[in-house]
Design a protein around this motif. Structure first.
Motif, PDB file in Angstrom:
ATOM      1  N   ALA A 160       0.827  -1.213   0.000  1.00 32.98           N
ATOM      2  CA  ALA A 160       0.000   0.000   0.000  1.00 32.98           C
ATOM      3  C   ALA A 160       0.859   1.259   0.000  1.00 32.98           C
ATOM      4  CB  ALA A 160      -0.935  -0.005   1.210  1.00 32.98           C
ATOM      5  N   GLN A 161       2.007   1.206   0.653  1.00 35.20           N
ATOM      6  CA  GLN A 161       2.892   2.367   0.699  1.00 35.20           C
ATOM      7  C   GLN A 161       3.614   2.599  -0.621  1.00 35.20           C
ATOM      8  OE1 GLN A 161       5.437   1.449   4.016  1.00 35.20           O
ATOM      9  NE2 GLN A 161       3.889   1.996   5.545  1.00 35.20           N
ATOM     10  N   ALA A 162       3.706   1.564  -1.460  1.00 26.42           N
ATOM     11  CA  ALA A 162       4.473   1.671  -2.704  1.00 26.42           C
ATOM     12  C   ALA A 162       3.609   1.941  -3.931  1.00 26.42           C
ATOM     13  CB  ALA A 162       5.273   0.386  -2.918  1.00 26.42           C
ATOM     14  N   VAL A 163       2.291   1.876  -3.809  1.00 19.57           N
ATOM     15  CA  VAL A 163       1.412   2.031  -4.971  1.00 19.57           C
ATOM     16  C   VAL A 163       1.609   3.395  -5.632  1.00 19.57           C
ATOM     17  CG1 VAL A 163      -0.986   2.258  -5.709  1.00 19.57           C
ATOM     18  CG2 VAL A 163      -0.318   0.370  -4.218  1.00 19.57           C
ATOM     19  N   CYS A 164       1.653   4.429  -4.835  1.00 21.22           N
ATOM     20  CA  CYS A 164       1.749   5.792  -5.366  1.00 21.22           C
ATOM     21  C   CYS A 164       3.184   6.308  -5.269  1.00 21.22           C
ATOM     22  CB  CYS A 164       0.820   6.731  -4.592  1.00 21.22           C
ATOM     23  SG  CYS A 164      -0.933   6.295  -4.710  1.00 21.22           S
ATOM     24  N   ALA A 165       3.649   6.935  -6.344  1.00 20.24           N
ATOM     25  CA  ALA A 165       4.970   7.569  -6.325  1.00 20.24           C
ATOM     26  C   ALA A 165       4.906   8.942  -5.673  1.00 20.24           C
ATOM     27  CB  ALA A 165       5.525   7.687  -7.740  1.00 20.24           C
ATOM     28  N   PHE A 249      -5.220   7.779 -11.010  1.00 17.62           N
ATOM     29  CA  PHE A 249      -6.559   8.241 -10.641  1.00 17.62           C
ATOM     30  C   PHE A 249      -6.619   8.718  -9.197  1.00 17.62           C
ATOM     31  CE2 PHE A 249      -6.130   3.668 -10.574  1.00 17.62           C
ATOM     32  CZ  PHE A 249      -6.447   3.341  -9.260  1.00 17.62           C
ATOM     33  N   ILE A 250      -5.583   8.410  -8.415  1.00 16.20           N
ATOM     34  CA  ILE A 250      -5.451   8.932  -7.057  1.00 16.20           C
ATOM     35  C   ILE A 250      -4.406  10.037  -7.027  1.00 16.20           C
ATOM     36  CG2 ILE A 250      -4.700   8.376  -4.707  1.00 16.20           C
ATOM     37  CD1 ILE A 250      -5.843   5.571  -5.101  1.00 16.20           C
ATOM     38  N   GLU A 251      -3.269   9.813  -7.654  1.00 19.68           N
ATOM     39  CA  GLU A 251      -2.138  10.735  -7.554  1.00 19.68           C
ATOM     40  C   GLU A 251      -2.377  12.044  -8.299  1.00 19.68           C
ATOM     41  OE1 GLU A 251       1.802   8.635  -7.898  1.00 19.68           O
ATOM     42  OE2 GLU A 251       0.485   6.937  -8.362  1.00 19.68           O
ATOM     43  N   VAL A 252      -2.975  11.970  -9.482  1.00 16.00           N
ATOM     44  CA  VAL A 252      -3.263  13.169 -10.282  1.00 16.00           C
ATOM     45  C   VAL A 252      -4.700  13.040 -10.800  1.00 16.00           C
ATOM     46  CG1 VAL A 252      -0.902  13.826 -10.928  1.00 16.00           C
ATOM     47  CG2 VAL A 252      -2.081  12.052 -12.240  1.00 16.00           C
ATOM     48  N   SER A 253      -5.629  12.968  -9.878  1.00 16.78           N
ATOM     49  CA  SER A 253      -7.003  12.623 -10.232  1.00 16.78           C
ATOM     50  C   SER A 253      -7.637  13.624 -11.198  1.00 16.78           C
ATOM     51  CB  SER A 253      -7.862  12.493  -8.968  1.00 16.78           C
ATOM     52  OG  SER A 253      -7.859  13.691  -8.218  1.00 16.78           O
ATOM     53  N   GLU A 254      -7.349  14.901 -11.057  1.00 12.36           N
ATOM     54  CA  GLU A 254      -7.957  15.891 -11.965  1.00 12.36           C
ATOM     55  C   GLU A 254      -7.466  15.682 -13.389  1.00 12.36           C
ATOM     56  OE1 GLU A 254      -7.553  19.889 -10.662  1.00 12.36           O
ATOM     57  OE2 GLU A 254      -8.628  19.572  -8.769  1.00 12.36           O
ATOM     58  N   ASP A 255      -6.173  15.487 -13.560  1.00  9.89           N
ATOM     59  CA  ASP A 255      -5.618  15.237 -14.894  1.00  9.89           C
ATOM     60  C   ASP A 255      -6.169  13.931 -15.460  1.00  9.89           C
ATOM     61  OD1 ASP A 255      -4.124  17.546 -14.666  1.00  9.89           O
ATOM     62  OD2 ASP A 255      -2.297  16.500 -14.048  1.00  9.89           O
ATOM     63  N   TYR A 256      -6.194  12.913 -14.630  1.00  9.07           N
ATOM     64  CA  TYR A 256      -6.689  11.608 -15.066  1.00  9.07           C
ATOM     65  C   TYR A 256      -8.141  11.691 -15.518  1.00  9.07           C
ATOM     66  CZ  TYR A 256      -8.042   6.685 -14.909  1.00  9.07           C
ATOM     67  OH  TYR A 256      -8.528   5.437 -15.237  1.00  9.07           O
ATOM     68  N   ASN A 257      -8.974  12.331 -14.718  1.00 13.81           N
ATOM     69  CA  ASN A 257     -10.395  12.430 -15.068  1.00 13.81           C
ATOM     70  C   ASN A 257     -10.594  13.227 -16.354  1.00 13.81           C
ATOM     71  OD1 ASN A 257     -11.095  10.969 -12.792  1.00 13.81           O
ATOM     72  ND2 ASN A 257     -11.528  12.777 -11.546  1.00 13.81           N
ATOM     73  N   ARG A 258      -9.823  14.287 -16.520  1.00 17.55           N
ATOM     74  CA  ARG A 258      -9.913  15.090 -17.749  1.00 17.55           C
ATOM     75  C   ARG A 258      -9.570  14.239 -18.964  1.00 17.55           C
ATOM     76  NH1 ARG A 258      -5.188  18.379 -17.495  1.00 17.55           N
ATOM     77  NH2 ARG A 258      -4.263  16.540 -18.496  1.00 17.55           N
ATOM     78  N   ASP A 259      -8.481  13.494 -18.889  1.00 20.47           N
ATOM     79  CA  ASP A 259      -8.037  12.708 -20.039  1.00 20.47           C
ATOM     80  C   ASP A 259      -8.961  11.514 -20.301  1.00 20.47           C
ATOM     81  OD1 ASP A 259      -5.872  14.412 -20.454  1.00 20.47           O
ATOM     82  OD2 ASP A 259      -4.586  13.285 -19.091  1.00 20.47           O
ATOM     83  N   LEU A 260      -9.480  10.927 -19.245  1.00 21.55           N
ATOM     84  CA  LEU A 260     -10.433   9.837 -19.412  1.00 21.55           C
ATOM     85  C   LEU A 260     -11.714  10.338 -20.069  1.00 21.55           C
ATOM     86  CD1 LEU A 260     -11.398   6.931 -18.944  1.00 21.55           C
ATOM     87  CD2 LEU A 260     -12.048   7.611 -16.617  1.00 21.55           C
ATOM     88  N   LEU A 261     -12.223  11.470 -19.610  1.00 25.03           N
ATOM     89  CA  LEU A 261     -13.466  12.016 -20.183  1.00 25.03           C
ATOM     90  C   LEU A 261     -13.259  12.432 -21.632  1.00 25.03           C
ATOM     91  CD1 LEU A 261     -14.807  14.051 -17.142  1.00 25.03           C
ATOM     92  CD2 LEU A 261     -15.903  12.071 -18.209  1.00 25.03           C
TER      93      LEU A 261
END
Length: 268
Positions: A160-165, A249-261
């Protein structure tokens, strides 16, 4: 509580938001649950999308005592759920091991799958092959499975500690650890199937639009694996986030959501 009765009469948990015959179906990574998408779900709903989320066999609120927790079985649950909900068109989004599940399900769904998203997807391979040196080694996988058996709780805490950079804070790391721990210990059978996995021919032949998300600092799925998708399927494109790990989707959720949409605007 929505449950899908599987072909072996056990239950898989799912959530279904919105209406219509078109949906985005989110498939989480190994050992997690549909709660992994809690930063993504609101953005999709705000954009007017029907969203379906599913818990893998042995994970989340699905039954824990499945005899078969393999990738093909989980993909079969996805295909079955699409049929049960009467979806005529679906975009599959698979994270990590969920990417391998999504590729298999997309292949089975054929024209009913209007788009495929691989979020740091463990596809087409996860463990190195003689002609594909990217990824972990068979020894790495064996060590992971042995550590899970020897001290599962401690191993999952480190995972769990290693999932996100990026620094996402202790509460998120603790939350991920708790979700990992809620999965059945037998879910390691799903993880073990990543060792022989080779979906290169299958993925290269898919005809629907594909989006591959890459975290340049991902220590779980080699970024070269995710980049391969864009290099080997003419319908695929890659979005890469610099300095991001295994969970954009956790680390840069705004960017991720924008690109997914942006992808969904053309395909869902």
């Amino acid at each position: 509580m929505a449950l899908l009765k599987t072909d072996c009469a056990k239950n898989v948990y799912y959530e279904d938001y919105g209406s219509g015959s078109t949906a985005v179906l989110l498939i989480h990574g190994w050992g997690m649950s549909c709660r992994a998408w809690d930063n993504t779900l609101p953005a999709l709903l705000a954009a007017g999308k029907r969203v379906v989320l599913i818990d893998h066999r042995g994970c989340g609120q699905s039954d824990k005592d499945f005899a078969d927790m393999g990738i093909l079985a989980i993909a079969g649950d996805v295909v079955r759920l699409v049929g049960e909900l009467g979806l005529e068109s679906v975009v599959l989004n698979g994270w990590s091991l969920g990417g391998a599940v999504a590729v298999e399900a997309a292949d089975q769904l054929g024209e009913r799958c209007s788009g495929l998203v691989l979020t740091c997807g463990a596809s087409p391979i996860y463990v190195q092959k003689p002609d594909f040196p990217a990824g972990g080694t068979a020894e790495d996988m064996a060590g992971t499975l042995a550590a899970l058996t020897a001290d599962r709780v401690s191993f999952l805490a480190g995972l769990a500690q290693a999932v996100c950079a990026k620094d996402v804070g202790e509460p998120i790391e603790r939350w991920m650890w708790q979700v990992f721990c809620s999965a059945s210990p037998m879910a390691s059978a799903s993880l073990a199937q990543l060792a022989p996995l080779d979906q290169r021919a299958q993925l290269a032949a898919l005809s629907m639009p594909i989006l591959s998300f890459v975290g340049s600092a991902d220590v779980f799925v080699d970024p070269e694996i995710c980049r391969w998708v864009g290099q080997n399927n003419a319908n695929a494109r890659v979005v890469e986030y610099e300095g991001v790990g295994h969970a954009p989707f956790i680390e840069v959720s705004e960017d991720y959501n924008r690109d997914l949409l942006s992808f969904l605007a053309d395909n869902a």
